[in-house]
Design a protein around this motif. Structure first.
Motif, PDB file in Angstrom:
ATOM      1  N   LEU A  69       0.692  -1.046   0.014  1.00  0.00           N
ATOM      2  CA  LEU A  69      -0.064   0.115   0.030  1.00  0.00           C
ATOM      3  C   LEU A  69       0.750   1.321   0.032  1.00  0.00           C
ATOM      4  O   LEU A  69       0.576   2.116  -0.767  1.00  0.00           O
ATOM      5  CB  LEU A  69      -1.109   0.002   1.247  1.00  0.00           C
ATOM      6  CG  LEU A  69      -2.044  -1.008   1.224  1.00  0.00           C
ATOM      7  CD1 LEU A  69      -2.827  -0.935   2.261  1.00  0.00           C
ATOM      8  CD2 LEU A  69      -3.039  -0.621  -0.128  1.00  0.00           C
ATOM      9  N   ARG A  70       1.915   1.255   0.582  1.00  0.00           N
ATOM     10  CA  ARG A  70       2.869   2.159   0.727  1.00  0.00           C
ATOM     11  C   ARG A  70       3.322   2.552  -0.896  1.00  0.00           C
ATOM     12  O   ARG A  70       3.401   3.942  -1.274  1.00  0.00           O
ATOM     13  CB  ARG A  70       4.287   2.238   1.572  1.00  0.00           C
ATOM     14  CG  ARG A  70       3.640   2.264   2.913  1.00  0.00           C
ATOM     15  CD  ARG A  70       4.878   1.653   3.949  1.00  0.00           C
ATOM     16  NE  ARG A  70       6.270   2.041   3.509  1.00  0.00           N
ATOM     17  CZ  ARG A  70       6.829   3.138   4.146  1.00  0.00           C
ATOM     18  NH1 ARG A  70       6.296   3.771   5.113  1.00  0.00           N
ATOM     19  NH2 ARG A  70       8.075   3.346   3.954  1.00  0.00           N
ATOM     20  N   SER A  71       3.810   1.439  -1.373  1.00  0.00           N
ATOM     21  CA  SER A  71       4.075   1.650  -3.053  1.00  0.00           C
ATOM     22  C   SER A  71       2.807   2.019  -3.930  1.00  0.00           C
ATOM     23  O   SER A  71       3.207   3.136  -4.796  1.00  0.00           O
ATOM     24  CB  SER A  71       4.542   0.569  -3.453  1.00  0.00           C
ATOM     25  OG  SER A  71       5.707  -0.066  -2.959  1.00  0.00           O
ATOM     26  N   PRO A  86       5.745  -5.097  -9.151  1.00  0.00           N
ATOM     27  CA  PRO A  86       7.279  -4.943  -9.337  1.00  0.00           C
ATOM     28  C   PRO A  86       7.868  -3.929  -8.472  1.00  0.00           C
ATOM     29  O   PRO A  86       9.275  -3.959  -8.396  1.00  0.00           O
ATOM     30  CB  PRO A  86       7.442  -4.779 -10.865  1.00  0.00           C
ATOM     31  CG  PRO A  86       6.150  -5.257 -11.460  1.00  0.00           C
ATOM     32  CD  PRO A  86       5.093  -4.732 -10.282  1.00  0.00           C
ATOM     33  N   MET A  87       7.260  -2.825  -7.903  1.00  0.00           N
ATOM     34  CA  MET A  87       7.945  -2.048  -7.276  1.00  0.00           C
ATOM     35  C   MET A  87       8.200  -2.366  -5.644  1.00  0.00           C
ATOM     36  O   MET A  87       8.938  -1.673  -5.115  1.00  0.00           O
ATOM     37  CB  MET A  87       6.888  -0.807  -7.192  1.00  0.00           C
ATOM     38  CG  MET A  87       6.703  -0.034  -8.240  1.00  0.00           C
ATOM     39  SD  MET A  87       5.288   1.277  -8.030  1.00  0.00           S
ATOM     40  CE  MET A  87       6.060   2.497  -6.643  1.00  0.00           C
ATOM     41  N   LEU A 141      10.714   5.223  -4.404  1.00  0.00           N
ATOM     42  CA  LEU A 141       9.571   4.737  -5.054  1.00  0.00           C
ATOM     43  C   LEU A 141       9.090   5.268  -6.319  1.00  0.00           C
ATOM     44  O   LEU A 141       8.723   4.739  -7.135  1.00  0.00           O
ATOM     45  CB  LEU A 141       8.518   4.975  -3.883  1.00  0.00           C
ATOM     46  CG  LEU A 141       8.653   3.860  -2.549  1.00  0.00           C
ATOM     47  CD1 LEU A 141       7.563   3.918  -1.732  1.00  0.00           C
ATOM     48  CD2 LEU A 141       8.599   2.345  -3.130  1.00  0.00           C
ATOM     49  N   HIS A 142       9.106   6.659  -6.217  1.00  0.00           N
ATOM     50  CA  HIS A 142       9.108   7.082  -7.684  1.00  0.00           C
ATOM     51  C   HIS A 142       9.964   6.714  -8.856  1.00  0.00           C
ATOM     52  O   HIS A 142       9.520   6.440  -9.756  1.00  0.00           O
ATOM     53  CB  HIS A 142       8.950   8.850  -7.458  1.00  0.00           C
ATOM     54  CG  HIS A 142       7.802   9.495  -7.163  1.00  0.00           C
ATOM     55  ND1 HIS A 142       6.663   9.230  -7.676  1.00  0.00           N
ATOM     56  CD2 HIS A 142       7.730  10.154  -6.000  1.00  0.00           C
ATOM     57  CE1 HIS A 142       5.807   9.899  -7.023  1.00  0.00           C
ATOM     58  NE2 HIS A 142       6.363  10.355  -5.809  1.00  0.00           N
ATOM     59  N   LEU A 164       4.922   9.132 -16.341  1.00  0.00           N
ATOM     60  CA  LEU A 164       6.422   8.908 -16.234  1.00  0.00           C
ATOM     61  C   LEU A 164       6.976  10.391 -16.007  1.00  0.00           C
ATOM     62  O   LEU A 164       7.832  10.673 -15.448  1.00  0.00           O
ATOM     63  CB  LEU A 164       6.961   8.459 -17.504  1.00  0.00           C
ATOM     64  CG  LEU A 164       6.758   6.840 -17.604  1.00  0.00           C
ATOM     65  CD1 LEU A 164       7.075   6.460 -19.162  1.00  0.00           C
ATOM     66  CD2 LEU A 164       7.922   6.213 -17.000  1.00  0.00           C
ATOM     67  N   ALA A 165       6.476  11.340 -16.647  1.00  0.00           N
ATOM     68  CA  ALA A 165       6.927  12.738 -16.236  1.00  0.00           C
ATOM     69  C   ALA A 165       6.878  13.063 -14.999  1.00  0.00           C
ATOM     70  O   ALA A 165       7.600  13.700 -14.335  1.00  0.00           O
ATOM     71  CB  ALA A 165       6.071  13.626 -17.257  1.00  0.00           C
ATOM     72  N   ARG A 166       5.726  12.734 -14.212  1.00  0.00           N
ATOM     73  CA  ARG A 166       5.306  13.022 -12.842  1.00  0.00           C
ATOM     74  C   ARG A 166       6.295  12.286 -12.119  1.00  0.00           C
ATOM     75  O   ARG A 166       7.271  12.820 -11.166  1.00  0.00           O
ATOM     76  CB  ARG A 166       3.953  12.759 -12.405  1.00  0.00           C
ATOM     77  CG  ARG A 166       3.837  12.965 -11.091  1.00  0.00           C
ATOM     78  CD  ARG A 166       2.312  12.716 -10.794  1.00  0.00           C
ATOM     79  NE  ARG A 166       1.900  11.279 -10.586  1.00  0.00           N
ATOM     80  CZ  ARG A 166       2.033  10.689  -9.541  1.00  0.00           C
ATOM     81  NH1 ARG A 166       2.360  11.263  -8.285  1.00  0.00           N
ATOM     82  NH2 ARG A 166       1.779   9.402  -9.640  1.00  0.00           N
ATOM     83  N   HIS A 167       6.738  10.913 -12.430  1.00  0.00           N
ATOM     84  CA  HIS A 167       7.414  10.082 -11.347  1.00  0.00           C
ATOM     85  C   HIS A 167       8.913  10.383 -11.523  1.00  0.00           C
ATOM     86  O   HIS A 167       9.519  10.630 -10.421  1.00  0.00           O
ATOM     87  CB  HIS A 167       7.301   8.692 -11.754  1.00  0.00           C
ATOM     88  CG  HIS A 167       5.986   8.149 -11.197  1.00  0.00           C
ATOM     89  ND1 HIS A 167       5.339   8.260  -9.778  1.00  0.00           N
ATOM     90  CD2 HIS A 167       4.987   7.360 -12.194  1.00  0.00           C
ATOM     91  CE1 HIS A 167       4.230   7.546  -9.843  1.00  0.00           C
ATOM     92  NE2 HIS A 167       4.025   7.223 -11.111  1.00  0.00           N
TER      93      HIS A 167
END
Length: 670
Positions: A69-71, A86-87, A141-142, A164-167
């Motif tokens: 949930l944190r991911s 996968p994160m 995480l991002h 992708l731009a945000r992360h």
């Protein structure tokens, strides 16, 4: 309370905790039995008590579920399970069990969306989890999210490039963030969302402030931003593209400089004066342009011809326009002529080039119609409308205006709607539909002001002058013209319109002074180009109103070669030139010549439905008869009756006054 319900999904425990926190933080007000939030219930700092409630429910599911949930919180309120798995450092089976537990506990819900099948049941749960992450945890995480998205969605889907731009930005990877912001902007542009594209290019530029991006790349981003702003109607467009051009010049980025110069072309000449900054940019771009690139060179030369309209450099203007035509004829690009025709029409504008412009427009229309490019078709039909009006071709004008209206509505871009409103205001004025003209002119001014169009007020003033003067409302027109003269002191058309207004309201000495000044120079001071015809006709109107035979004798041979044209500057018109030749000839006692010109003028005005000019031509025919014979016969009375009917129907009070005066003058005295 919709915002509160959305954030808490109606959970009474979350709602109670949040309301208590907002009240204690003075972010909630109650007045007149209405509850209002001063802040954003989804983004303001969450109360510790609420965070503890959320975390207790999450921890109760165990460590694997907490990690999952944190991911997931990093991905947003809704997310895809194939990305979150996968994160984590867990096996797929463990992730699946954790997600099932979270769904069973009411922390997650299934959306039924194939792209993002899971969602936090309460937005505050997502915010609570995300806000409790440390800065380094968030970045890590991002970074993982971006890495997974690139691997899972290859090639990236349209929505994925935004993620992708945000992360990558939140991970601190500015180079990657810049890349994906540009990709998101390109996607928005392709889907006709220029404002969204501009916002992404601005973000890309903000990611370029890390000192590692060269001037050439920044200039490229600024050009793309300016192009998007232009289509979105952003008033910052002009300055953005000038800045891009200057940056490109310093960086020696020739291609970017050329693109900046071309992107800053508004498609028509500025009212009242040259844009010297844009001219300088065009000159710099022409100097470095690839001579083998026929398309870019032709477009640059056409733009230069257009911008030179308000300068004394007429030889360079015409040479640039003619060189453009040579390049078009040599080019194998079938769309090149439609691309340059809007600028060419202005660069070549003048009565002696009308036939050439008609021929060029006809060629351009044939190509643009099959190009499947609505913007190209719009600009080509705009150029075609100009020359159709000038050449007195009512059917061609109607066809082009119909396409302009359709395309402006279909494309929906503010600048196209502004141009369309100009033409609609012009049409309504010429047809003496004064209420419609007022509405279109007001709309034109509002749109032009919103998009930062420098010609918004001058064109507004010009059209107001036209339809209010047609209606005889000169007491309203004169203050507007004085304001326009203050705003554009070098604009001869506005000073001339003011003089005409003065001649009608009895301030004849002011009007006569303007006419005498021009007449002393034999009207040689009228600039060659765009407004030559409308300006010379303005002097003819003064001579006719003041009954100045000397000025009439000088003006007649100046405009006689263009007697079959319509005096038009793209926004306002005095109508068929032959009508003024007829009035001047009548003033000079050449009655047969006067009647011939006026007869043709009447036919043209009827074909266009230009009721004001139809009525004034009928009065002119009757006046010519009175000057010839000293009386008015039955035919002359019929002309006056028809003019009077039009005047009463359309509210053309100035014509009604002229009819009454002429009837009085023709009445025999006892």
């Amino acid at each position: 309370l919709a915002e509160l319900h959305e954030a808490t999904a109606g959970n009474p425990l979350y709602a109670a905790q949040l309301i208590r926190h907002l009240w204690e933080s003075q972010l909630l007000s109650v007045a007149a039995n209405e509850i209002r939030f001063v802040g954003d219930v989804r983004s303001d700092a969450l109360p510790r008590s609420l965070l503890e409630v959320v975390w207790s429910r999450v921890h109760a599911l165990g460590r694997p579920a907490t990690d999952v949930l944190r991911s997931a919180a990093v991905l947003g309120v809704d997310f895809a399970d194939d990305v979150v798995a996968p994160m984590t450092e867990l096996e797929d089976a463990e992730v699946a069990i954790a997600l099932d537990l979270a769904i069973g506990a009411g922390l997650l819900v299934e959306t039924g969306d194939a792209m993002r099948p899971l969602r936090f049941a309460h937005a505050l749960v997502n915010h609570a989890l995300y806000n409790e992450l440390t800065g380094s945890e968030r970045r890590r995480l991002h970074q993982r999210a971006a890495r997974v998205l690139r691997r899972v969605h290859e090639p990236p889907r349209p929505g994925t490039v935004v993620d992708l731009a945000r992360h990558t930005a939140l991970a601190g990877d500015l180079a990657a963030a810049r890349h994906w912001a540009v990709a998101a902007a390109a996607h928005a542009s392709e889907h006709l969302a220029p404002a969204e594209a501009a916002a992404w290019y601005e973000r890309a530029l903000s990611f370029a402030d890390d000192g590692e991006v060269g001037d050439a790349e920044r200039a490229e981003l600024m050009v793309r931003l300016g192009e998007a702003q232009n289509r979105a109607g952003d008033p910052r467009t002009h300055d953005t593209l000038l800045g891009a051009a200057n940056l490109a010049r310093r960086a020696g980025a020739r291609d970017v400089l050329v693109r900046a110069a071309l992107a800053n072309d508004r498609g028509f000449s500025r009212v009242g004066g040259a844009d010297h900054e844009q001219l300088a940019t065009l000159e710099a771009a022409i100097a470095v342009a690839d001579r083998t690139d026929t398309t870019d060179l032709a477009r640059l030369l056409a733009c230069r011809a257009q911008e030179l309209v308000h300068t004394p450099n007429h030889d360079l203007r015409l040479a640039s326009a003619l060189q453009t035509i040579e390049l078009v004829d040599r080019s194998d690009d079938p769309t090149l002529l439609p691309q340059v025709i809007p600028a060419l029409v202005f660069g070549l504008w003048g009565p002696e080039t009308l036939l050439l412009r008609v021929q060029l427009v006809q060629r351009a229309l044939a190509t643009a119609a099959g190009a499947s490019d609505p913007l190209l078709e719009f600009s080509t039909n705009r150029a075609a409308y100009y020359v159709a009006i000038e050449s007195g071709d009512a059917s061609a004008a109607a066809v082009s205006l119909g396409r302009i209206k359709y395309l402006a509505a279909d494309i929906g871009e503010p600048r196209l709607q502004w141009i369309c409103a100009i033409f609609e205001g012009f049409e309504a004025t010429m047809q003496a539909r004064f209420d419609d003209a007022e509405a279109h002119t007001q709309r034109m001014f509002e749109i032009g002001s919103e998009i930062g169009e420098p010609d918004a007020f001058p064109l507004y003033a010009a059209q107001l002058f036209a339809h209010r003067s047609f209606a005889g409302r000169y007491h309203e027109v004169i203050p507007l013209l004085e304001q326009a003269i203050t705003a554009t002191p070098d604009s001869l058309p506005f000073r001339l319109a003011h003089a005409i207004s003065c001649s009608v309201v009895g301030r004849t000495s002011e009007a006569q002074a303007v006419l005498d000044e021009a007449s002393a120079a034999r009207f040689a001071g009228v600039a060659v180009g765009w407004t030559w015809m409308t300006t010379v006709i303005g002097y003819a109107v003064l001579a006719i109103e003041l009954e100045d035979a000397g000025a009439a004798a000088e003006l007649y041979p100046l405009i006689e070669p263009f007697g079959n044209h319509v005096a038009f500057n793209g926004a306002t018109s005095q109508g068929y030139v032959g009508a003024y030749l007829g009035k001047l000839a009548s003033l000079l006692g050449q009655h047969d010549l006067a009647d011939a010109h006026l007869g043709r003028a009447l036919e043209l005005n009827v074909s266009f439905g230009w009721k004001y000019h139809e009525a004034t031509t009928l009065v002119a025919l009757a006046r010519s008869q009175h000057r010839r014979a000293g009386t008015i016969d039955d035919r002359g009375c019929a002309w006056l009756d028809e003019a009077e009917t039009i005047s009463a129907d359309r509210g053309i009070m100035i014509v009604a006054a002229d009819v009454a005066k002429l009837r009085l003058d023709a009445t025999p005295t006892s």
